[in-house]
Design a protein around this motif. Sequence first.
Motif, PDB file in Angstrom:
ATOM      1  N   GLY A  46      38.400  30.453  39.662  1.00 31.17           N
ATOM      2  CA  GLY A  46      38.409  31.900  39.845  1.00 31.17           C
ATOM      3  C   GLY A  46      39.646  32.403  40.570  1.00 31.17           C
ATOM      4  O   GLY A  46      40.047  33.539  40.401  1.00 31.17           O
ATOM      5  N   PHE A  47      40.239  31.552  41.406  1.00 28.15           N
ATOM      6  CA  PHE A  47      41.428  31.959  42.160  1.00 28.15           C
ATOM      7  C   PHE A  47      42.691  31.512  41.453  1.00 28.15           C
ATOM      8  O   PHE A  47      43.546  32.326  41.122  1.00 28.15           O
ATOM      9  CB  PHE A  47      41.385  31.393  43.581  1.00 28.15           C
ATOM     10  CG  PHE A  47      42.560  31.796  44.422  1.00 28.15           C
ATOM     11  CD1 PHE A  47      42.709  33.102  44.861  1.00 28.15           C
ATOM     12  CD2 PHE A  47      43.533  30.873  44.757  1.00 28.15           C
ATOM     13  CE1 PHE A  47      43.816  33.477  45.621  1.00 28.15           C
ATOM     14  CE2 PHE A  47      44.634  31.241  45.520  1.00 28.15           C
ATOM     15  CZ  PHE A  47      44.769  32.537  45.948  1.00 28.15           C
ATOM     16  N   GLY A  48      42.823  30.198  41.227  1.00 24.77           N
ATOM     17  CA  GLY A  48      44.005  29.699  40.543  1.00 24.77           C
ATOM     18  C   GLY A  48      44.248  28.231  40.802  1.00 24.77           C
ATOM     19  O   GLY A  48      43.436  27.551  41.418  1.00 24.77           O
ATOM     20  N   ALA A  81      47.599  31.850  38.411  1.00 25.81           N
ATOM     21  CA  ALA A  81      46.430  32.636  38.786  1.00 25.81           C
ATOM     22  C   ALA A  81      45.280  32.388  37.817  1.00 25.81           C
ATOM     23  O   ALA A  81      45.482  32.236  36.615  1.00 25.81           O
ATOM     24  CB  ALA A  81      46.779  34.121  38.803  1.00 25.81           C
ATOM     25  N   LYS A  83      41.477  33.383  35.997  1.00 27.81           N
ATOM     26  CA  LYS A  83      41.012  34.533  35.237  1.00 27.81           C
ATOM     27  C   LYS A  83      40.469  35.646  36.134  1.00 27.81           C
ATOM     28  O   LYS A  83      40.831  36.814  35.972  1.00 27.81           O
ATOM     29  CB  LYS A  83      39.935  34.089  34.245  1.00 27.81           C
ATOM     30  CG  LYS A  83      39.454  35.196  33.347  1.00 27.81           C
ATOM     31  CD  LYS A  83      38.409  34.702  32.367  1.00 27.81           C
ATOM     32  CE  LYS A  83      37.906  35.865  31.522  1.00 27.81           C
ATOM     33  NZ  LYS A  83      36.780  35.474  30.673  1.00 27.81           N
ATOM     34  N   LEU A  84      39.615  35.304  37.106  1.00 27.50           N
ATOM     35  CA  LEU A  84      39.043  36.329  37.983  1.00 27.50           C
ATOM     36  C   LEU A  84      40.110  37.022  38.817  1.00 27.50           C
ATOM     37  O   LEU A  84      40.063  38.235  39.034  1.00 27.50           O
ATOM     38  CB  LEU A  84      37.980  35.719  38.898  1.00 27.50           C
ATOM     39  CG  LEU A  84      36.710  35.225  38.224  1.00 27.50           C
ATOM     40  CD1 LEU A  84      35.798  34.536  39.232  1.00 27.50           C
ATOM     41  CD2 LEU A  84      35.973  36.370  37.552  1.00 27.50           C
ATOM     42  N   PHE A  85      41.097  36.246  39.282  1.00 25.93           N
ATOM     43  CA  PHE A  85      42.197  36.796  40.069  1.00 25.93           C
ATOM     44  C   PHE A  85      43.004  37.773  39.214  1.00 25.93           C
ATOM     45  O   PHE A  85      43.310  38.889  39.635  1.00 25.93           O
ATOM     46  CB  PHE A  85      43.070  35.655  40.581  1.00 25.93           C
ATOM     47  CG  PHE A  85      44.085  36.036  41.640  1.00 25.93           C
ATOM     48  CD1 PHE A  85      44.201  37.322  42.134  1.00 25.93           C
ATOM     49  CD2 PHE A  85      44.942  35.076  42.155  1.00 25.93           C
ATOM     50  CE1 PHE A  85      45.144  37.650  43.098  1.00 25.93           C
ATOM     51  CE2 PHE A  85      45.884  35.391  43.119  1.00 25.93           C
ATOM     52  CZ  PHE A  85      45.978  36.675  43.592  1.00 25.93           C
ATOM     53  N   LYS A  86      43.323  37.369  37.991  1.00 26.97           N
ATOM     54  CA  LYS A  86      44.085  38.236  37.086  1.00 26.97           C
ATOM     55  C   LYS A  86      43.329  39.526  36.794  1.00 26.97           C
ATOM     56  O   LYS A  86      43.916  40.613  36.770  1.00 26.97           O
ATOM     57  CB  LYS A  86      44.378  37.506  35.773  1.00 26.97           C
ATOM     58  CG  LYS A  86      45.418  36.412  35.898  1.00 26.97           C
ATOM     59  CD  LYS A  86      45.608  35.717  34.557  1.00 26.97           C
ATOM     60  CE  LYS A  86      46.542  34.542  34.665  1.00 26.97           C
ATOM     61  NZ  LYS A  86      46.669  33.814  33.394  1.00 26.97           N
ATOM     62  N   GLU A  87      42.025  39.411  36.566  1.00 23.19           N
ATOM     63  CA  GLU A  87      41.219  40.599  36.266  1.00 23.19           C
ATOM     64  C   GLU A  87      41.117  41.527  37.468  1.00 23.19           C
ATOM     65  O   GLU A  87      41.048  42.742  37.311  1.00 23.19           O
ATOM     66  CB  GLU A  87      39.818  40.179  35.801  1.00 23.19           C
ATOM     67  CG  GLU A  87      39.826  39.566  34.414  1.00 23.19           C
ATOM     68  CD  GLU A  87      38.476  39.001  33.989  1.00 23.19           C
ATOM     69  OE1 GLU A  87      37.533  39.004  34.824  1.00 23.19           O
ATOM     70  OE2 GLU A  87      38.361  38.554  32.845  1.00 23.19           O
ATOM     71  N   LYS A  88      41.108  40.965  38.667  1.00 24.65           N
ATOM     72  CA  LYS A  88      41.047  41.776  39.887  1.00 24.65           C
ATOM     73  C   LYS A  88      42.347  42.570  40.076  1.00 24.65           C
ATOM     74  O   LYS A  88      42.333  43.736  40.476  1.00 24.65           O
ATOM     75  CB  LYS A  88      40.810  40.864  41.097  1.00 24.65           C
ATOM     76  CG  LYS A  88      40.559  41.572  42.366  1.00 24.65           C
ATOM     77  CD  LYS A  88      39.091  41.549  42.655  1.00 24.65           C
ATOM     78  CE  LYS A  88      38.806  42.123  44.029  1.00 24.65           C
ATOM     79  NZ  LYS A  88      37.403  42.260  44.261  1.00 24.65           N
ATOM     80  N   VAL A  89      43.477  41.934  39.759  1.00 27.87           N
ATOM     81  CA  VAL A  89      44.781  42.572  39.919  1.00 27.87           C
ATOM     82  C   VAL A  89      45.014  43.603  38.819  1.00 27.87           C
ATOM     83  O   VAL A  89      45.502  44.702  39.073  1.00 27.87           O
ATOM     84  CB  VAL A  89      45.924  41.517  39.903  1.00 27.87           C
ATOM     85  CG1 VAL A  89      47.283  42.177  39.866  1.00 27.87           C
ATOM     86  CG2 VAL A  89      45.805  40.619  41.132  1.00 27.87           C
TER      87      VAL A  89
END
Length: 93
Positions: A46-48, A81, A83-89
Motif C-alpha cells: 500500500g505504501f511502496g 510508490a 497503488k494506495l499511495f498513488k491513489e492518495k496523491v
Amino acid sequence: MNKGELIDVVAEKASVTKKQADAVITAALDAIMSAVAEGDKVTLVGFGSFESRERKAREGRNPKTGDKMEIPATKVPAFSAGKLFKEKVAPEE
C-alpha cells in the motif's frame, strides 16, 4: 514535512511519547536502509517498495569546462510508490 514533524504526527496518532515515536521511526528507517544496502527489496504493501538499482556507466560533461567525462556505473537506492499511495496523491475522479 521533516523528520521532527513526522515524529510529532506519529506520536499523536499512535498515542505514544515523541521519544518513543522517534525511536521507532529511526529503527524502521535504519532497517530499511540496511536491507536495501544488502541488496534486498523492502515492500510495504500500500505504501511502496525500496530497492537498490544498478546505474550503467555513461558519458557526461563537466559543467564548468564542457569537457567530456566518463561517469562510472554505480548502485542507487530507488523507491516505487504503491497503488494506495498513488491513489492518495492523485485521486481518480
